[in-house]
Design an enzyme around this catalytic site. Structure first.
Site, PDB file in Angstrom:
ATOM      1  N   GLU A 110       0.815  -1.223   0.000  1.00 23.14           N
ATOM      2  CA  GLU A 110       0.000   0.000   0.000  1.00 23.14           C
ATOM      3  C   GLU A 110       0.844   1.266   0.000  1.00 23.14           C
ATOM      4  O   GLU A 110       0.499   2.250  -0.666  1.00 23.14           O
ATOM      5  CB  GLU A 110      -0.962  -0.012   1.182  1.00 23.14           C
ATOM      6  CG  GLU A 110      -2.176  -0.916   0.997  1.00 23.14           C
ATOM      7  CD  GLU A 110      -1.863  -2.403   1.147  1.00 23.14           C
ATOM      8  OE1 GLU A 110      -0.771  -2.724   1.676  1.00 23.14           O
ATOM      9  OE2 GLU A 110      -2.688  -3.241   0.759  1.00 23.14           O
ATOM     10  N   HIS A 151     -11.304  -5.764   7.899  1.00 21.94           N
ATOM     11  CA  HIS A 151     -12.087  -5.654   6.662  1.00 21.94           C
ATOM     12  C   HIS A 151     -13.397  -4.894   6.888  1.00 21.94           C
ATOM     13  O   HIS A 151     -14.264  -4.909   6.027  1.00 21.94           O
ATOM     14  CB  HIS A 151     -12.430  -7.038   6.107  1.00 21.94           C
ATOM     15  CG  HIS A 151     -11.273  -7.774   5.522  1.00 21.94           C
ATOM     16  ND1 HIS A 151     -10.216  -8.233   6.277  1.00 21.94           N
ATOM     17  CD2 HIS A 151     -10.985  -8.136   4.241  1.00 21.94           C
ATOM     18  CE1 HIS A 151      -9.354  -8.853   5.487  1.00 21.94           C
ATOM     19  NE2 HIS A 151      -9.797  -8.809   4.249  1.00 21.94           N
TER      20      HIS A 151
END
Lengths: 372, 336
Positions: free
Chosen positions: B68, B137
């Site tokens: 990321e 998540h």
């Protein structure tokens, strides 16, 4: 062929073209292609940046700068690599790359202003092909690859026109090699064959942490794990640094991808003026490296070969001294910034709230004027 | 790119609306490119970028390594070079490896360069819970970004906004953190894609009264807008008319419509999924108090997640604000 063997670095051989005694030596893979005129120029530039560095340290000691990260000892790594750049190339310097920055044409006053606290450290990045200093260690590792990916998309890599092709040099220190972002940069560069030269100035110390604390293998060897070439160069040999960087840049510009260069050098001073290196390193080590000074070996070469006379060296010193005097004067005259102007740079499209905060700040500041 | 021009008004899911909006942004400006994990052939784990790599090529829809900081960091370099990258972060909890690049670099680049180098980067983050996922998540990290100056933070709540807001975000010269409520990805609405010819889209930075009402004001964004609308519908059984406002932008906040509403209703309840303390609701409550103090008939209340990490999914419905918790807060507000 000449080898440089350094303590704590196993039997690793660094590319060297000029010995500490000022002898030109051959290397099977690299050669310095410049003239004695150009070597004189490299020397004069190293004298200049060393003088700027000394003046900045003095200014900090006198309370005129908040902080200064000294480049002392790393002049050859910086000037040698920067001289290999073309105007269309782009660099991502760390906060210690004053030699690179000055070599790109940026007024050293801009560097002092940043550490004096009157500016954010902004210069015209596109004009000078130099990004702002990266203060957070290693962030530029991925940014430089993105810039390189942009060059590829703009058709400026491997176009067949070497005058037009461009590349990026990402500067960082040995400490940054422990950061995730730097490693992600190496991965992305390999994945996209980006035109980036990763230039690691291994100055042996990340503040007080020695490079052995950070790596079990010589840093240049890490490149093999990412799938592109790595080379160790004597970072105090300006000719070798220039030759190795020139080749890496040619590779990158022509579309052959990234290179990792480890310039094996030494930080002769403190990490910054806030640091006390006597607490963690020995005087012996300093003496070892003093004998490998990047300037004295060029001077020895120029003197031995008669390529420069005393007048040349006096002139180089005089130019540097004059710049230092001017720099000191201009530094002390730097205008104070205003908080109000900093509101302008936050957003291209500022919010009503921010505009209102600025109005309140102005009103509050004005109330002191009225009270006078 | 399809052969026949698509109908101007189409029923779309939010995921398809985002896809159509991204497609249009890429058609409009060749400098726009997408970057992220699995966004190419797969079309992203939520299929938001489906078909775009096939049509725009690998140089414009970039499948990245699983890193990321690398995604956002390379986007910065591309932006310096004049590109307009749209980064996809696969899930909310995965943004933290890129947090440094976002807050120390993306957010400050324009400021550091005295306005010379804008950062027209969009960072898309599917966020929030309600889909039965494993940890990291289902989180709502919006307050971290809203607290960082230099960023703009927005969240769409329906397909119409999704279609227009993503295009507006891409056109913005300021960096935009774009939160997509993942549990609303597959809910449908009619989207008029004609823009100024047909329905005029609301500007990116503007909140919107979703449902008018006179008794209390519900303030929400992203996934909680629908929950609040459902609560308002249920409240009509008790004869209460609740006004629902979708903030749409979290930084900067557009609280004008909120102040107007609260001055009329005298009651305000802010609803979000993120933990309650120092969340967006705290800021909204403080600002309402500053602006509407003499109109308030009750303290501004917050309905939000507890100050616990997002729980295992079998108990997430206990954690997430729902219709009943919203109505309970309305009852408390009206009983002052």
């Amino acid at each position: 062929m000449s080898d440089v063997r350094e303590s704590g670095a196993d039997d690793t051989v660094a590319v060297q073209l000029l010995t500490p005694d000022g002898e030109r030596v051959e290397h099977p893979d690299y050669a310095y292609a410049g003239t004695d005129d150009q070597i004189r120029d490299l020397y004069a530039q190293m004298v200049l940046v060393r003088r700027v560095d000394a003046e900045a340290i003095a200014l900090q000691r006198q309370g005129e700068l908040g902080l200064w990260p000294s480049l002392l000892g790393q002049e050859a790594a910086q000037i040698g690599s920067a001289y290999a750049l073309r105007s269309q190339d782009y660099t991502f310097p760390t906060y210690r790359e004053h030699g690179v920055t000055i070599s790109r044409g940026i007024d050293p006053l801009r560097l002092l202003a940043m550490f004096r606290g009157t500016e954010t450290g902004a210069w015209d990045m596109a004009r000078y092909g130099a990004h702002l200093y990266s203060i957070i260690i290693g962030t530029q590792g991925v940014q430089s690859v993105g810039y390189g990916m942009g060059l590829e998309r703009d058709g400026l890599v491997g176009s067949g026109d070497p005058e037009r092709d461009a590349a990026v040099v990402c500067y960082f220190g040995d400490g940054a090699t422990s950061q995730g972002d730097l490693n992600e940069g190496l991965i992305f560069a390999a994945s996209y064959n980006a035109p980036v030269v990763f230039f690691c100035s291994n100055n042996q110390w990340a503040i007080s942490e020695p490079s052995e604390r950070q790596s079990r293998v010589p840093l240049y060897r890490r490149a093999a794990g990412f799938g592109f070439p790595g080379v160790r160069v004597d970072g105090n040999d300006v000719l070798a640094v220039h030759a190795v960087t020139t080749e890496a840049l040619d590779r990158a510009r022509s579309g052959n991808g990234p290179t990792f260069i480890e310039a094996f050098t030494y930080r002769m001073g403190a990490h910054t003026t806030s640091d006390d290196p006597t607490k963690y390193r020995l005087a012996d080590e300093l003496e070892h490296w003093r004998a490998r000074d990047p300037l004295s070996r060029v001077r020895a070469y120029l003197e031995r070969t008669g390529a420069a006379d005393a007048a040349f060296f006096d002139e180089a010193d005089a130019v540097a001294d004059a710049l230092a005097v001017q720099l000191r004067r201009n530094c002390l005259a730097l205008p104070e910034p205003s908080l109000a102007e900093t509101f302008d740079w936050v957003y291209a499209d500022p919010s009503p709230e921010l505009t209102e905060q600025l109005a309140r700040h102005r009103e509050y500041a004005a109330s002191f004027e009225e009270a006078r | 790119m399809s052969d026949a021009a698509p109908a101007p008004v189409r029923t779309m899911t939010m995921a398809k609306a985002l896809n159509a909006g991204l497609r249009r942004a890429m058609e409009d400006d060749p400098k726009v490119l997408l970057m992220g994990e699995d966004i190419g052939k797969l079309g992203g784990v939520f299929r938001v970028t489906e078909g775009l790599q096939k049509d725009f090529g690998e140089a414009r829809v970039v499948d990245t390594p699983l890193a990321e900081a690398g995604i956002v960091g390379t986007a910065i370099g591309l932006a310096v070079r004049g590109y307009r990258p749209v980064c996809e972060i696969q899930f909310d909890g995965f943004v933290f490896p890129a947090f440094d690049q976002i807050v120390t670099q993306v957010a400050r680049m324009r400021w550091r360069t005295r306005g010379q180098v804008p950062m027209p980067i969009v960072i898309r983050i599917p966020f929030g819970g309600g889909i039965g996922a494993v940890e990291h998540h289902s989180e709502s990290p919006e307050a971290y970004f809203a607290h960082t100056v230099g960023l703009k933070v927005v969240s769409c709540s329906n397909p119409v906004d999704a279609y227009w807001m993503i295009q507006q975000a891409v056109r913005s010269d300021d960096p935009v953190i774009f939160f997509e409520p993942k549990r609303r990805y597959y809910e449908k609405a009619e989207v008029d894609t004609r823009g100024t010819d047909g329905a005029v889209p609301l500007p990116l930075h503007g909140s919107r009264v979703v449902r008018p009402g006179r008794d209390a004001t519900l303030i929400a964004y992203g996934p909680m807008v629908k929950t609040c609308v459902e609560a308002a519908e249920a409240a009509t059984d008790e004869g209460r008319e609740l006004e629902v406002i979708d903030l749409r932008t979290l930084s900067p906040l557009d609280l004008g419509p909120v102040f107007d509403s609260v001055r009329r209703t005298g009651h305000a309840v802010v609803v979000h999924e993120a933990p309650v303390s120092v969340g967006l609701g705290s800021e909204v409550a403080a600002r309402i108090t500053e602006e509407c103090f003499y109109s308030l008939e009750a303290p501004v209340l917050r309905v939000a997640g507890a100050d616990v990490p997002y729980p295992p999914s079998r108990i997430e419905e206990d954690y997430l604000p729902d219709l009943d918790r919203v109505l309970d807060a309305v009852d408390r507000s009206l009983s002052y």
